[in-house]
Structures are given as C-alpha cells and as structure tokens.
Design a protein around this motif. Structure first.
Motif, PDB file in Angstrom:
ATOM      1  N   ASN A   1       0.577   1.679   7.699  1.00  0.00           N
ATOM      2  CA  ASN A   1      -0.179   2.931   7.897  1.00  0.00           C
ATOM      3  C   ASN A   1      -0.949   3.386   6.663  1.00  0.00           C
ATOM      4  OD1 ASN A   1       2.938   3.823   7.643  1.00  0.00           O
ATOM      5  ND2 ASN A   1       1.653   5.304   6.572  1.00  0.00           N
ATOM      6  N   SER A   2      -0.746   2.721   5.533  1.00  0.00           N
ATOM      7  CA  SER A   2      -1.568   3.116   4.383  1.00  0.00           C
ATOM      8  C   SER A   2      -1.698   1.970   3.388  1.00  0.00           C
ATOM      9  CB  SER A   2      -1.028   4.399   3.725  1.00  0.00           C
ATOM     10  OG  SER A   2      -0.053   4.137   2.756  1.00  0.00           O
ATOM     11  N   GLY A   3      -2.586   2.151   2.411  1.00  0.00           N
ATOM     12  CA  GLY A   3      -2.708   1.225   1.290  1.00  0.00           C
ATOM     13  C   GLY A   3      -3.016  -0.215   1.681  1.00  0.00           C
TER      14      GLY A   3
ATOM     15  N   ALA B   1       9.445   1.990  12.772  1.00  0.00           N
ATOM     16  CA  ALA B   1      10.664   1.378  12.229  1.00  0.00           C
ATOM     17  C   ALA B   1      10.774   1.725  10.753  1.00  0.00           C
ATOM     18  CB  ALA B   1      10.616  -0.142  12.393  1.00  0.00           C
ATOM     19  N   ASP B   2      11.969   2.097  10.353  1.00  0.00           N
ATOM     20  CA  ASP B   2      12.245   2.245   8.923  1.00  0.00           C
ATOM     21  C   ASP B   2      12.720   0.875   8.443  1.00  0.00           C
ATOM     22  OD1 ASP B   2      13.369   2.610   6.426  1.00  0.00           O
ATOM     23  OD2 ASP B   2      14.158   4.597   6.897  1.00  0.00           O
ATOM     24  N   GLN B   3      11.890   0.215   7.643  1.00  0.00           N
ATOM     25  CA  GLN B   3      12.208  -1.162   7.250  1.00  0.00           C
ATOM     26  C   GLN B   3      13.380  -1.225   6.276  1.00  0.00           C
ATOM     27  OE1 GLN B   3       9.272  -2.401   9.839  1.00  0.00           O
ATOM     28  NE2 GLN B   3      10.855  -3.628   8.890  1.00  0.00           N
TER      29      GLN B   3
ATOM     30  N   VAL C   1      14.516  -0.878 -11.523  1.00  0.00           N
ATOM     31  CA  VAL C   1      14.999  -1.189 -10.173  1.00  0.00           C
ATOM     32  C   VAL C   1      13.860  -1.780  -9.336  1.00  0.00           C
ATOM     33  CG1 VAL C   1      16.148  -0.305  -8.110  1.00  0.00           C
ATOM     34  CG2 VAL C   1      16.688   0.664 -10.327  1.00  0.00           C
ATOM     35  N   TYR C   2      12.692  -1.164  -9.444  1.00  0.00           N
ATOM     36  CA  TYR C   2      11.523  -1.680  -8.712  1.00  0.00           C
ATOM     37  C   TYR C   2      11.287  -3.148  -9.075  1.00  0.00           C
ATOM     38  CZ  TYR C   2       6.659  -2.038  -7.068  1.00  0.00           C
ATOM     39  OH  TYR C   2       5.506  -2.422  -6.431  1.00  0.00           O
ATOM     40  N   SER C   3      11.289  -3.441 -10.371  1.00  0.00           N
ATOM     41  CA  SER C   3      11.015  -4.806 -10.831  1.00  0.00           C
ATOM     42  C   SER C   3      12.085  -5.770 -10.328  1.00  0.00           C
ATOM     43  CB  SER C   3      10.954  -4.850 -12.357  1.00  0.00           C
ATOM     44  OG  SER C   3       9.963  -3.965 -12.826  1.00  0.00           O
TER      45      SER C   3
ATOM     46  N   ALA D   1      -5.327   0.807  -6.123  1.00  0.00           N
ATOM     47  CA  ALA D   1      -5.559   2.216  -5.768  1.00  0.00           C
ATOM     48  C   ALA D   1      -4.992   2.532  -4.382  1.00  0.00           C
ATOM     49  CB  ALA D   1      -7.061   2.504  -5.790  1.00  0.00           C
ATOM     50  N   THR D   2      -3.733   2.941  -4.358  1.00  0.00           N
ATOM     51  CA  THR D   2      -3.077   3.365  -3.116  1.00  0.00           C
ATOM     52  C   THR D   2      -2.247   4.613  -3.438  1.00  0.00           C
ATOM     53  OG1 THR D   2      -0.937   2.256  -3.384  1.00  0.00           O
ATOM     54  CG2 THR D   2      -2.762   0.892  -2.544  1.00  0.00           C
ATOM     55  N   PRO D   3      -1.714   5.276  -2.410  1.00  0.00           N
ATOM     56  CA  PRO D   3      -0.913   6.491  -2.695  1.00  0.00           C
ATOM     57  C   PRO D   3       0.506   6.221  -3.178  1.00  0.00           C
ATOM     58  CG  PRO D   3      -1.500   6.322  -0.339  1.00  0.00           C
ATOM     59  CD  PRO D   3      -1.943   5.060  -0.980  1.00  0.00           C
TER      60      PRO D   3
HETATM   61  N1  NAP Z   1      -0.377  -0.084  -5.272  1.00  0.00           N
HETATM   62  C1  NAP Z   1       0.030  -0.868  -6.243  1.00  0.00           C
HETATM   63  O1  NAP Z   1      -0.387  -0.698  -7.412  1.00  0.00           O
HETATM   64  C2  NAP Z   1       0.965  -2.008  -5.964  1.00  0.00           C
HETATM   65  C3  NAP Z   1       1.104  -2.998  -6.944  1.00  0.00           C
HETATM   66  C4  NAP Z   1       1.961  -4.055  -6.700  1.00  0.00           C
HETATM   67  C5  NAP Z   1       2.662  -4.128  -5.523  1.00  0.00           C
HETATM   68  N2  NAP Z   1       2.523  -3.151  -4.587  1.00  0.00           N
HETATM   69  C6  NAP Z   1       3.298  -3.291  -3.358  1.00  0.00           C
HETATM   70  O2  NAP Z   1       2.395  -3.241  -2.266  1.00  0.00           O
HETATM   71  C7  NAP Z   1       3.119  -2.836  -1.088  1.00  0.00           C
HETATM   72  C8  NAP Z   1       2.279  -1.797  -0.363  1.00  0.00           C
HETATM   73  O3  NAP Z   1       2.204  -0.649  -1.167  1.00  0.00           O
HETATM   74  P1  NAP Z   1       0.874   0.231  -1.340  1.00  0.00           P
HETATM   75  O4  NAP Z   1       0.535   0.230  -2.763  1.00  0.00           O
HETATM   76  O5  NAP Z   1      -0.105  -0.165  -0.325  1.00  0.00           O
HETATM   77  O6  NAP Z   1       1.474   1.684  -1.059  1.00  0.00           O
HETATM   78  P2  NAP Z   1       1.438   2.610   0.234  1.00  0.00           P
HETATM   79  O7  NAP Z   1       0.043   3.010   0.528  1.00  0.00           O
HETATM   80  O8  NAP Z   1       2.447   3.664   0.010  1.00  0.00           O
HETATM   81  O9  NAP Z   1       1.895   1.622   1.375  1.00  0.00           O
HETATM   82  C9  NAP Z   1       3.233   1.307   1.587  1.00  0.00           C
HETATM   83  C10 NAP Z   1       3.448   1.227   3.059  1.00  0.00           C
HETATM   84  O10 NAP Z   1       4.813   0.881   3.301  1.00  0.00           O
HETATM   85  C11 NAP Z   1       5.353   1.896   4.136  1.00  0.00           C
HETATM   86  N3  NAP Z   1       6.780   2.038   3.918  1.00  0.00           N
HETATM   87  C12 NAP Z   1       7.433   2.386   2.793  1.00  0.00           C
HETATM   88  N4  NAP Z   1       8.749   2.431   3.033  1.00  0.00           N
HETATM   89  C13 NAP Z   1       8.911   2.124   4.338  1.00  0.00           C
HETATM   90  C14 NAP Z   1      10.036   2.021   5.183  1.00  0.00           C
HETATM   91  N5  NAP Z   1      11.279   2.242   4.733  1.00  0.00           N
HETATM   92  N6  NAP Z   1       9.845   1.689   6.471  1.00  0.00           N
HETATM   93  C15 NAP Z   1       8.602   1.465   6.954  1.00  0.00           C
HETATM   94  N7  NAP Z   1       7.511   1.560   6.210  1.00  0.00           N
HETATM   95  C16 NAP Z   1       7.668   1.888   4.917  1.00  0.00           C
HETATM   96  C17 NAP Z   1       4.592   3.141   3.763  1.00  0.00           C
HETATM   97  O11 NAP Z   1       4.782   4.139   4.722  1.00  0.00           O
HETATM   98  P3  NAP Z   1       4.893   5.709   4.283  1.00  0.00           P
HETATM   99  O12 NAP Z   1       3.492   6.223   4.429  1.00  0.00           O
HETATM  100  O13 NAP Z   1       5.864   6.262   5.249  1.00  0.00           O
HETATM  101  O14 NAP Z   1       5.375   5.739   2.854  1.00  0.00           O
HETATM  102  C18 NAP Z   1       3.196   2.576   3.715  1.00  0.00           C
HETATM  103  O15 NAP Z   1       2.681   2.370   5.014  1.00  0.00           O
HETATM  104  C19 NAP Z   1       4.475  -2.353  -1.560  1.00  0.00           C
HETATM  105  O16 NAP Z   1       5.450  -3.330  -1.293  1.00  0.00           O
HETATM  106  C20 NAP Z   1       4.278  -2.186  -3.062  1.00  0.00           C
HETATM  107  O17 NAP Z   1       5.469  -2.349  -3.771  1.00  0.00           O
HETATM  108  C21 NAP Z   1       1.676  -2.101  -4.780  1.00  0.00           C
END
Ligand code: NAP
Length: 251
Positions: free
Chosen positions: A15-17, A59-61, A149-151, A184-186
């Motif tokens: 749903n985002s990013g 679904a909550d993953q 923890v993230y890493s 650039a994501t939230p």
């Molecule tokens: N942005 C960065 O700089 C970056 C860099 C490296 C890796 N990543 C990785 O890229 C992936 C996507 O992140 P993003 O940056 O695109 O951020 P994002 O916009 O917050 O996207 C994350 C997505 O995962 C969903 N999500 C989180 N927890 C969830 C759960 N328990 N069950 C179902 N859906 C869940 C979020 O839904 P909600 O809207 O409900 O939160 C959102 O749709 C992540 O794995 C992140 O670690 C991001």
C-alpha cells in the motif's frame, strides 16, 4: 512492456513506498497483482489508485496466522502464483542499550519471522519456474549505529534468501535479494523519525550519486528479477544504493 504477461504476483506490504511502486510496475508489465497490507483503508486507497488487474488481502505479515490465511485465499482465488515479492517491513532505531524485548520482537516478527513464514506458507503455491524476491537493505551488510535490530533482521533475511535459493533450485524457483540504500518512502516517519530530523538533502550528501533513490527505481530492478529475462539469476544479492556501499580507500 509485457515482460510479466500471464504472471500472477503477490506483493506483501503493497500500500505504500517500494511495494506500491512495484505493484504499479508489475501491472504495467502485464501481471495480475495481489497486494497485502495491515490497514484496510490504506490498502483500499492503493487498490483504487493502482487500478488494472489488482487484488488485495488484509494481512499483518508479522502474524503467522495471517500469512496462513493469505495462502488459503491465494490458493482458492488463483491456484498458483509465479512471483512472490516479500517487501513488507518496518524500520526502528535505538542504540543497543535501549532496545527492549518488545521493540526487538516487533521488528523481528515482521521483517524476519513474518517474511520466513510468508514464504513457507506461499511456497507450495509457487509454480515451477517461479520466483521469490526478498526486499532487504544495505543495512544487512553494514554496521550503522542505532540500527542494530533492523540490520540484524535484514541480515537474517539475506541468509534466508541464500539458503532458499539452493533448496528451491531443484524446483526451478529462483530466489534473489534486493538491498536498497536510502529511498524516498514514508518508512522513517512511520518509525517515529520526524521528516525534519533526517532531510533528503542530508541523506543525499552521504550518497556518491548525490541523491536518495525513488521507489520506482527499486521497482524496476524487482520487475527485472521477476521476469524471465533474469532466468539465470538466483541466489544473488543486488545493492541498489547510489553507490553508498562502495568504500573509497582514500577520499
Ligand atoms: N525506504 C528505504 O530507505 C528503504 C531502504 C532499504 C530497505 N527498505 C525496505 O523496503 C521495504 C519497503 O519499505 P518502504 O521504504 O517502501 O516503506 P513503506 O512505504 O512504509 O512500505 C512498507 C510497506 O510494508 C507494509 N507493512 C509494514 N509492516 C507490515 C505488516 N506487519 N503487515 C503488512 N504490511 C506491513 C506497510 O504498511 P503500513 O502502511 O501499514 O505501514 C507498507 O505498505 C521494507 O522492507 C524496508 O525495510 C526501505
């Protein structure tokens, strides 16, 4: 533009990013796409904006029961799928001493344990010749203070991907890992970091390429790995990070 014609894809956290951008790219390339998310309203909005052959499942993953229900839905609706993009993830930042058991569990439950069991539940539904892509991070390979923890969660994900690529090779299922740098994501705001605390300009200075990434740039790599153009690629890890992982010896 039809590299993913006749393919069915599941994207967790669409749903985002990056997940949303990848859903849009998959759809543009001819795939049928199902996105998951934990917030019904956000998922509905994404579905309406994406249009096309899009479907969704709440679904909550981080909850194993939810990934089991997702697998049941996918089996009943589609029978088999071709692409699983394990993207859902959360960021969290705290120094080592400040990590609590609860904050540790939240990140690990979604980023690693949830990813692990999402793959386990959906694996029987993946066609021979199908593919799994795990969305990790350059943090899996780095030692960034405050991201312990993230890493660790992402390093575990990369390890999972390497092992799976070997275990699933006999079923002709390819498994690859994508390690983005700052995009650039939230995600940071969702982790409680105000926008002004980490500006894009500040982050951009740390990147040799001079800017942070856009979700659409990650989506293009994921789409390539999901396509038959990547038919000889498995067990690989791709850094897509504006060069941040390359350490100059001098300068
Ligand atoms: N942005 C960065 O700089 C970056 C860099 C490296 C890796 N990543 C990785 O890229 C992936 C996507 O992140 P993003 O940056 O695109 O951020 P994002 O916009 O917050 O996207 C994350 C997505 O995962 C969903 N999500 C989180 N927890 C969830 C759960 N328990 N069950 C179902 N859906 C869940 C979020 O839904 P909600 O809207 O409900 O939160 C959102 O749709 C992540 O794995 C992140 O670690 C991001």
């Amino acid at each position: 533009m039809d590299q993913l014609q006749n393919k069915t894809a599941v994207i967790t956290g669409g749903n985002s990013g990056i997940g949303y951008a990848t859903a849009a790219d998959f759809l543009a390339k001819g795939a049928k796409v199902l996105i998951t998310g934990r917030k019904p309203e956000a998922v509905q909005q994404a579905v309406a904006a994406l249009g096309g052959e899009i479907d969704s499942f709440i679904a909550d993953q981080g909850k194993i029961n939810d990934s089991q229900k997702l697998a049941e839905y996918v089996r009943d609706r589609y029978g088999k799928i071709d692409i699983l993009f394990v993207n859902a993830g959360v960021a969290a930042f705290a120094s080592f001493a400040d990590v609590t058991e609860a904050s540790f569990d939240t990140v690990m439950d979604i980023n690693l344990k949830g990813a692990f069991f999402t793959v386990q539940h959906l694996l029987p539904l993946i066609n021979e010749g199908g593919t799994i892509i795990l969305l990790s991070s350059v943090n899996a390979l780095a030692g960034m203070p405050g991201a312990v923890v993230y890493s660790a969660s992402k390093a575990g994900l990369n390890s999972l991907g390497r092992t799976l690529s070997r275990e699933l090779a006999s079923r002709k299922i390819r498994v690859n890992i994508v390690n983005p740098g700052p995009v650039a994501t939230p995600i940071l705001e969702k982790a409680g970091i105000p926008k002004e605390a980490i500006s894009e300009e500040q982050l951009a200075k740390a990147l040799p390429i001079g800017r942070i990434g856009q979700p659409e740039e990650i989506a293009k790599l994921v789409s390539f790995l999901a396509s038959d153009d990547a038919s000889f690629i498995t067990g690989a890890e791709y850094n897509i990070d504006g060069g941040i992982s390359v350490h100059p010896l001098i300068g």
